[in-house]
Design a protein around this motif. Structure first.
Motif, PDB file in Angstrom:
ATOM      1  N   SER A 142      74.958   4.090  40.751  1.00  0.00           N
ATOM      2  CA  SER A 142      74.725   5.050  39.665  1.00  0.00           C
ATOM      3  C   SER A 142      75.749   4.805  38.564  1.00  0.00           C
ATOM      4  O   SER A 142      76.745   4.094  38.735  1.00  0.00           O
ATOM      5  N   GLU A 143      75.503   5.443  37.423  1.00  0.00           N
ATOM      6  CA  GLU A 143      76.446   5.311  36.307  1.00  0.00           C
ATOM      7  C   GLU A 143      77.826   5.827  36.705  1.00  0.00           C
ATOM      8  O   GLU A 143      78.854   5.245  36.358  1.00  0.00           O
ATOM      9  N   GLN A 144      77.845   6.939  37.452  1.00  0.00           N
ATOM     10  CA  GLN A 144      79.120   7.509  37.907  1.00  0.00           C
ATOM     11  C   GLN A 144      79.862   6.533  38.827  1.00  0.00           C
ATOM     12  O   GLN A 144      81.073   6.357  38.720  1.00  0.00           O
ATOM     13  N   TYR A 145      79.098   5.895  39.720  1.00  0.00           N
ATOM     14  CA  TYR A 145      79.728   4.963  40.654  1.00  0.00           C
ATOM     15  C   TYR A 145      80.258   3.723  39.921  1.00  0.00           C
ATOM     16  O   TYR A 145      81.350   3.216  40.221  1.00  0.00           O
ATOM     17  N   GLN A 146      79.500   3.236  38.932  1.00  0.00           N
ATOM     18  CA  GLN A 146      79.963   2.084  38.165  1.00  0.00           C
ATOM     19  C   GLN A 146      81.256   2.409  37.427  1.00  0.00           C
ATOM     20  O   GLN A 146      82.160   1.576  37.330  1.00  0.00           O
ATOM     21  N   GLN A 147      81.346   3.631  36.924  1.00  0.00           N
ATOM     22  CA  GLN A 147      82.576   4.028  36.241  1.00  0.00           C
ATOM     23  C   GLN A 147      83.759   4.036  37.213  1.00  0.00           C
ATOM     24  O   GLN A 147      84.871   3.630  36.870  1.00  0.00           O
ATOM     25  N   LEU A 148      83.510   4.499  38.454  1.00  0.00           N
ATOM     26  CA  LEU A 148      84.557   4.458  39.473  1.00  0.00           C
ATOM     27  C   LEU A 148      85.037   3.033  39.717  1.00  0.00           C
ATOM     28  O   LEU A 148      86.233   2.784  39.882  1.00  0.00           O
ATOM     29  N   PHE A 149      84.111   2.083  39.759  1.00  0.00           N
ATOM     30  CA  PHE A 149      84.479   0.684  39.972  1.00  0.00           C
ATOM     31  C   PHE A 149      85.408   0.199  38.859  1.00  0.00           C
ATOM     32  O   PHE A 149      86.450  -0.406  39.130  1.00  0.00           O
ATOM     33  N   HIS A 150      85.025   0.449  37.604  1.00  0.00           N
ATOM     34  CA  HIS A 150      85.840  -0.039  36.485  1.00  0.00           C
ATOM     35  C   HIS A 150      87.214   0.627  36.463  1.00  0.00           C
ATOM     36  O   HIS A 150      88.227  -0.015  36.167  1.00  0.00           O
ATOM     37  N   THR A 151      87.251   1.917  36.788  1.00  0.00           N
ATOM     38  CA  THR A 151      88.543   2.609  36.840  1.00  0.00           C
ATOM     39  C   THR A 151      89.421   2.016  37.940  1.00  0.00           C
ATOM     40  O   THR A 151      90.620   1.753  37.747  1.00  0.00           O
ATOM     41  N   ALA A 152      88.810   1.774  39.106  1.00  0.00           N
ATOM     42  CA  ALA A 152      89.560   1.193  40.217  1.00  0.00           C
ATOM     43  C   ALA A 152      90.047  -0.212  39.879  1.00  0.00           C
ATOM     44  O   ALA A 152      91.171  -0.596  40.234  1.00  0.00           O
ATOM     45  N   LEU A 153      89.226  -0.971  39.162  1.00  0.00           N
ATOM     46  CA  LEU A 153      89.618  -2.329  38.804  1.00  0.00           C
ATOM     47  C   LEU A 153      90.808  -2.304  37.848  1.00  0.00           C
ATOM     48  O   LEU A 153      91.762  -3.083  37.999  1.00  0.00           O
ATOM     49  N   ASP A 154      90.761  -1.411  36.858  1.00  0.00           N
ATOM     50  CA  ASP A 154      91.884  -1.313  35.924  1.00  0.00           C
ATOM     51  C   ASP A 154      93.182  -0.980  36.651  1.00  0.00           C
ATOM     52  O   ASP A 154      94.240  -1.538  36.352  1.00  0.00           O
ATOM     53  N   GLU A 155      93.093  -0.069  37.632  1.00  0.00           N
ATOM     54  CA  GLU A 155      94.298   0.378  38.324  1.00  0.00           C
ATOM     55  C   GLU A 155      94.797  -0.641  39.344  1.00  0.00           C
ATOM     56  O   GLU A 155      96.002  -0.727  39.599  1.00  0.00           O
ATOM     57  N   ALA A 156      93.881  -1.419  39.936  1.00  0.00           N
ATOM     58  CA  ALA A 156      94.272  -2.308  41.041  1.00  0.00           C
ATOM     59  C   ALA A 156      94.450  -3.762  40.628  1.00  0.00           C
ATOM     60  O   ALA A 156      94.927  -4.568  41.434  1.00  0.00           O
ATOM     61  N   ALA A 157      94.110  -4.123  39.385  1.00  0.00           N
ATOM     62  CA  ALA A 157      94.121  -5.538  38.994  1.00  0.00           C
ATOM     63  C   ALA A 157      95.487  -6.186  39.189  1.00  0.00           C
ATOM     64  O   ALA A 157      95.603  -7.323  39.667  1.00  0.00           O
TER      65      ALA A 157
END
Length: 863
Positions: A538-553
């Motif tokens: 979902s759009e909400q889940y995709q946003q979670l992915f991008h947020t997690a990527l920014d924080e964990a990169a």
């Protein structure tokens, strides 16, 4: 004490010893066992390394001899080896004979052991058969030996290796062989077998020294032993003598009508000259003929004084040990021999009193067994010998081992080019018939030419009979295809990864998650036989992915750098990265990018399939072994859970070594995160969110999980996978890689520090994750560790692909579990916080699943 045994006459009778001519002229002496003169004669050859030649009277190479005596010597030596090794070690043994002289002797030794497979070296390359080793024979005129087993695992076992040669002189050939094979396939025990042990006192001690050097036991079994005493200058005098006879200043031709004097049958030597076969014989063997090739029937006309007899050799039965010969093959041969010998007997003239079977270079065993069988069914006297590559001087003297020589052109298109071949002691021998037994590779125009072998034989016997044995060539598996690459397969750039997979994109493989789960747990299907329907975030889940990527990169970049540095420092300076598809693939690409960024290296990178319960793709390993050194291969995965794949890979590599005989692959996996403490090559052991675990194909190059199904994947195919081209609009595979790689510069110093700490640390796996999984499985009444998936990555997979029962979350876990909580909410799965949990979270798959059921018993139905 050694005793001189070359006084010119054979002990106990008035026969002239067939080595006296050389001994008198060159001062060569044989010292040792009295029976040496029964076993050996002497001759001369043109060779810059050794002038004299020990000519065996019982080998069946240069000197015609009763086939029962020839076979009996090898068989009896095999019995002695079996007694030495004992029953169990004999079953684990492999026998290796030397080409060309000892191919038949080695095979007879293997028959004496009875339970050991046989292989002989060869000087004939065979197209499509990979070389499993080789060695040099220092004193020979033709030195290169190849090992071409159909099943390379024949040499890869840990049981004793029995090496058979006609003589053990300096020991150089045997030691070179053991040294070469020990580096590839180390083992604890070797047995050297020879008709005669003729080592000097100086050479005798080398065997023990060599055994200590390699840390293995090396035994020696011989029919007789002694030494050769050579006076000073013997090589030069021998060469001068050869030159004088070859130029014609001394007569060496056999007079017309000469009947050569051959050794009488050897008696009272403890030889089992007629060993009873240990298998039942079939009086009516199959009549099918041929293996990989058919004997020519038209192109090569039979010489006008030659009769061709069809043996009807059993189909797919090897003609010898060039590619391996098993005890099961021996049983088939024993059953077929009576009928084949009967066909030979029918082809003989009725008035034949003296019949000779002539084998062909390395083809010694099949003609020997045919000769021995024929000896049992005809009234005529039967002798046996073979043609040879070795040029030996012929001298017509009773005290010389080689009385006559027939010379003819090579007729098997040898790899080293045309040349002369020889048959000794045939001319003038008074044979009523000569049966030439060759393989179909040698049934060429040269064989039938006016100066060919058949014509030369016809000059000295009224009847020449030709029997052709089909030359066995192992079936060649199809060439494996080149790796699939983007953009045709996957959204990764072609240089980033090569997929050792086959494209199943056009096959419908997806099934509803609940339907797959029921089939898997009921035993009706394996999870690798179908694919789950790809999760559409979902759009909400995709946003979670991008947020997690920014924080964990940044944390990901640090772990990527650390694990890559460990690989370069400990595994190989030029590793071949092999990711376990598909979760390992993004990590492998990132490791490749780090090696390029930090060290300027362009590392090869592949993705291969591994399936729990089915192992790794063996064809992928074969491809890797054919293109790279297996020792450089480093398997890569994203993370460890309980360590199931780690164990699976270890077992799979061991099985592959046993089946293919290809060694060197290290099953130790390099992972980004090792929360289960299952490996020692990792970037971190923290259980944190790796954003690539949040999604499926859309973060893994749009490639599905791998598929292994018998109707789609054949024995010579790579495992399969699908390329979801239709999901290109939501693909974030390259975005993920670029986001992490962009942090490389800022973590460079931290990687240097962390990698030094890891290199100095004790990283021995504790397998504490596996222990935790076993505990959880019992505490929650699941009783199946395969349904417990520990760690953030594995828990995410449960929510995306399987039917989850509940999620265990460590109390206080923060943002690392945001996407897990969202997926659990969407699927109606409870999240239970646990105070003492070695992982951040654990996913529990529904036990005893039936569609619509809930609860540990799988019976309660949700409404």
């Amino acid at each position: 004490m050694n005793k001189a045994v070359n006084d010119g006459v054979r002990p106990g009778n008035n026969e002239v010893w067939s080595g006296s001519w050389v001994a008198e002229r060159l001062g060569v002496e044989l010292l040792g066992d009295p029976e040496l003169t029964d076993l050996l004669g002497l001759a001369l050859r043109r060779n810059p390394k050794r002038a004299h030649l020990l000519v065996s009277n019982v080998l069946g190479k240069h000197v015609p001899q009763s086939p029962s005596i020839v076979y009996g010597y090898g068989f009896t030596l095999g019995r002695r080896v079996r007694e030495l090794l004992g029953r169990e070690e004999s079953r684990r043994a492999v026998v290796l004979g030397y080409a060309e002289t000892a191919t038949g002797l080695g095979h007879a030794v293997a028959d004496g052991i009875a339970v050991a497979p046989y292989l002989h070296s060869t000087r004939r390359p065979v197209a499509g058969v990979a070389t499993s080793g080789g060695f040099e024979e220092s004193h020979s005129h033709a030195t290169s030996h190849l090992l071409l087993p159909e099943n390379p695992a024949l040499l890869a076992g840990e049981g004793p290796l029995v090496l058979v040669d006609d003589e053990f002189s300096t020991g150089n050939t045997v030691l070179n062989t053991i040294r070469d094979l020990h580096e590839r396939y180390p083992r604890d025990r070797y047995v050297v077998v020879a008709l005669v042990d003729m080592r000097s006192a100086a050479d005798a001690g080398r065997l023990d020294e060599f055994a200590a050097e390699i840390g293995a036991r090396v035994d020696l079994v011989a029919a007789a032993s002694g030494t050769v005493r050579l006076p000073e200058g013997v090589l030069e005098r021998g060469q001068e003598l050869v030159a004088r006879y070859e130029t014609g200043s001394e007569s060496s031709a056999a007079p017309s009508g000469l009947v050569a004097q051959f050794p009488a049958p050897l008696k009272d030597k403890g030889i089992d000259a007629d060993p009873s076969p240990e298998v039942a014989r079939n009086p009516n063997p199959p009549g099918a003929r041929g293996t990989a090739r058919q004997a020519p029937t038209g192109p090569h006309p039979t010489h006008n004084r030659t009769t061709r007899v069809e043996l009807r050799w059993p189909r797919n039965l090897p003609d010898g040990g060039r590619h391996g010969f098993t005890p099961q093959h021996r049983i088939r041969l024993e059953r077929a021999l009576p009928a084949m010998a009967a066909r030979l007997a029918d082809a003989l003239p009725e008035d034949a009193h003296r019949v000779h079977i002539l084998g062909f270079e390395e083809l010694m065993y099949a003609p020997l067994r045919l000769a021995r069988e024929l000896e049992q069914v005809v009234d005529a006297g039967v002798t046996y010998s073979t043609t040879t590559r070795s040029p030996v001087l012929a001298v017509d003297d009773p005290g010389y081992a080689i009385r006559t020589r027939l010379t003819f052109p090579a007729h098997d298109t040898p790899a080293d080019g045309p040349g002369d071949r020889y048959a000794y002691n045939i001319a003038g021998a008074g044979f009523d018939a000569v049966v030439a037994v060759i393989d179909d590779t040698a049934d060429t125009p040269e064989l039938h030419a006016p100066d060919g072998l058949l014509a030369r034989l016809a000059e000295h016997t009224p009847h020449v009979i030709l029997a052709v044995v089909p030359s066995y060539v192992p079936e060649r598996p199809p060439m494996l295809p080149e790796p699939l690459r983007g953009p045709a397969f996957s959204s990764y750039a072609p240089e980033e990864v090569g997929w050792l997979l086959q494209d199943l994109s056009d096959v419908t493989l997806e099934a509803p998650t609940e339907e797959r789960e029921e089939a898997i747990q009921s035993g009706g299907a394996h999870y690798a036989e179908s694919l789950p329907v790809e999760y559409q975030p979902s759009e909400q889940y995709q946003q979670l992915f991008h947020t997690a990527l920014d924080e964990a990169a940044g944390r990901l970049a640090l772990a990527v750098g650390a694990v890559t540095e460990l690989v370069l420092a400990e595994r190989s300076p030029h590793p071949v990265l092999v990711s376990l598809a598909r979760a390992g693939t993004p990590v492998g690409v990132l490791m490749r990018r780090w090696a390029q960024y930090r060290h300027g290296l362009e590392l090869p990178h592949y993705a291969v399939s591994i399936v729990r319960g089915r192992g790794i793709d063996a064809n992928a390993l074969r491809y890797l072994a054919a293109h790279h050194d297996p020792a450089d291969v480093v398997f890569v995965d994203g993370w460890t859970g309980k360590g199931a794949i780690t164990r699976e890979l270890t077992d799979a590599v061991r099985e592959f070594e046993e089946s293919d005989g290809i060694t060197g692959f290290d099953p130790e996996i390099a992972v980004l995160a090792d929360p289960g403490s299952c490996v020692q090559t990792y970037g971190t052991r923290e259980d944190f969110l790796i954003p690539s675990a949040c999604l499926n194909s859309t973060v893994s190059g749009l490639i599905s999980r791998t598929v292994l199904r018998s109707d789609l994947v054949g024995p010579h195919d790579f495992h399969g996978a699908k390329f979801y081209r239709e999901l290109a609009g939501v693909d974030v595979s390259v975005d993920f890689l670029d986001a992490v790689a962009a942090r490389f510069p800022e973590v460079t110093d931290a990687v240097a520090t962390l990698s030094k700490e890891l290199l100095a640390a004790d990283r021995t796996p504790t397998w504490e994750g596996w222990a935790a999984v076993e505990r959880i499985s019992e505490e929650y009444g699941i009783h199946d560790v395969n349904l417990v998936k520990p760690g953030v990555g594995e828990t995410t997979r449960v929510l995306l692909r399987r039917v989850p029962w509940k999620i265990l979350a460590r109390a206080g876990a923060g943002a690392d579990l945001d996407h897990v909580r969202l997926l659990a909410e969407q699927r109606g799965v409870p999240v239970e916080e646990v105070a003492e949990l070695p992982y951040t979270c654990v996913g529990l798959i529904h036990p005893k699943y039936t569609r619509g059921a809930t609860g540990a018993d799988g019976k309660a139905v949700a409404v």
